[in-house]
Design an enzyme around this catalytic site. Structure first.
Site: not given
Ligand SMILES: NC(=O)C1=CN([C@@H]2O[C@H](COP(=O)(O)OP(=O)(O)OC[C@H]3O[C@@H](n4cnc5c(N)ncnc54)[C@H](OP(=O)(O)O)[C@@H]3O)[C@@H](O)[C@H]2O)C=CC1
Ligand SMILES: O=C(O)C1=N[C@H](C(=O)O)C[C@H](O)C1
Length: 233
Positions: A131, A135
Site C-alpha cells: 500500500h 496507510k
C-alpha cells in the site's frame, strides 16, 4: 439519496465523485468529531475515516437510526460491540475490509484455493500486501480477511506480521509510493509455487462498491457483509 461522509480524505473525495454521478446528494462531510450533525436529513452514512475514529462514528449513526457503511480498517477490536449495538437499535450496518467487486471475487477465489490446498501438506502459505506510504494500519484489512479465508478452510490457526510459527500465516506489509492496494497469496512447495494476486489500479473500485452498498442497505435492518450486497455464495 442523502449521504453523509464520515472522513473526507482520499476515499471520501472519491466516494463523493461517484455518488454525485449516481445522482445522490452529499449532505455532510465530517472530518473530525463533529457534534452538530443533522441526522434527520441523512439516509445513509459512509465512514472511511481513521482506525481510532471509526467505532465512534458507527456508534453515533446507529444511535441516531442512520444506516452506516464502514470501510475504515484497523478498528476491528470493536467490531463485536458495533454488531451488538446495531442489533440493540434494530439498525443497519456493513463493514467490509474491501468494497471493490474485484477483491470480493478474489476473496471467493482465495477460499476455494484454500479448500483445494488444505490436504496438500507439502505447500506452505505466505501473504504479501503493498500500500501507499500514508496507510496507518498493517497488515491491511484486506490481508486479514484473506488470512481468515485460509484459516477457515485449512488447519492454519492464525496470521502474523512478518515471520510466523507452525500453522501460522506470515503476512508481509510493504509501503511503497502511492500504491492503491496489491494483495498476493502464495502457496510454496520445494518444487513450485501457486500464486493468486489482486492489483487495484486506483481507488475507484473501492468507492463504487461502497456507494453500491449504501444504495443496497437503505430500508433494511441487520448486520450485513459485501457477500450479501453482491449476492455471492
Ligand atoms: N474498505 C475499503 O474498501 C477501503 C478501506 N480504506 C480504509 O479507509 C480509511 C480511510 O482511507 P483514506 O481515505 O485513504 O485515508 P485519508 O487519511 O486520506 O482520510 C481519512 C480522513 O478521515 C478524517 N478523520 C480523522 N478523524 C476523523 C473523525 N473522528 N471522524 C471523521 N473523519 C475523521 C481525516 O481528517 P484529517 O486529515 O483532518 O485528520 C481524513 O480526512 C483507512 O482506514 C483505509 O484503510 C481505504 C480504501 C478502501
Ligand atoms: O488504506 C488503504 O488505502 C486501503 N485499505 C484497505 C485495507 O486495509 O485493506 C483496502 C485497500 O486495500 C486500500
Amino acid at each position: 439519496m442523502n449521504i453523509a461522509l464520515f472522513g473526507y480524505g482520499k476515499m471520501g473525495k472519491m466516494i463523493e465523485k461517484i455518488a454525485l454521478k449516481r445522482n445522490h446528494n452529499i449532505v455532510a462531510k465530517i472530518d473530525l468529531d463533529a457534534t452538530d450533525i443533522n441526522f434527520s436529513e441523512i439516509d445513509v452514512a459512509i465512514d472511511f475515516s481513521m482506525p481510532n475514529a471509526a467505532y465512534g462514528n458507527i456508534k453515533n449513526c446507529l444511535e441516531h437510526n442512520v444506516p452506516i457503511i464502514s470501510g475504515t480498517t484497523g478498528w476491528l477490536q470493536d467490531y463485536q460491540k458495533a454488531v451488538a449495538l446495531c442489533k440493540k437499535n434494530n439498525g443497519a450496518f456493513i463493514y467490509a475490509s474491501n468494497f471493490s467487486l474485484g477483491v470480493n471475487l478474489f476473496f471467493e477465489l482465495n477460499s476455494y484455493l484454500a479448500k483445494l490446498m488444505a490436504p496438500q501438506d507439502q505447500y506452505g502459505v505466505v501473504m504479501e500486501e503493498i500500500h501507499h506510504t500514508q496507510k496507518l494500519d498493517a497488515p491491511s484489512g484486506t490481508a486479514i480477511t484473506l488470512a481468515e479465508g485460509v484459516i477457515d478452510n485449512t488447519n492454519y490457526t492464525k496470521w502474523k506480521l512478518d515471520s510466523a510459527g507452525d500453522r501460522e500465516i506470515p503476512i508481509t506489509a510493504k509501503r511503497i509510493g502511492d500504491t492503491p492496494g496489491t494483495h498476493t497469496v502464495t502457496y510454496e512447495s520445494e518444487v513450485d509455487s501457486i500464486e493468486i494476486k489482486h492489483t487495484a489500479h486506483n481507488r475507484e473500485g473501492f468507492a463504487l462498491g461502497a456507494v453500491i452498498a449504501a444504495e443496497w442497505i437503505v430500508g433494511k435492518s441487520g448486520v450485513f457483509t459485501m457477500k450479501d450486497v453482491l449476492n455471492l455464495s
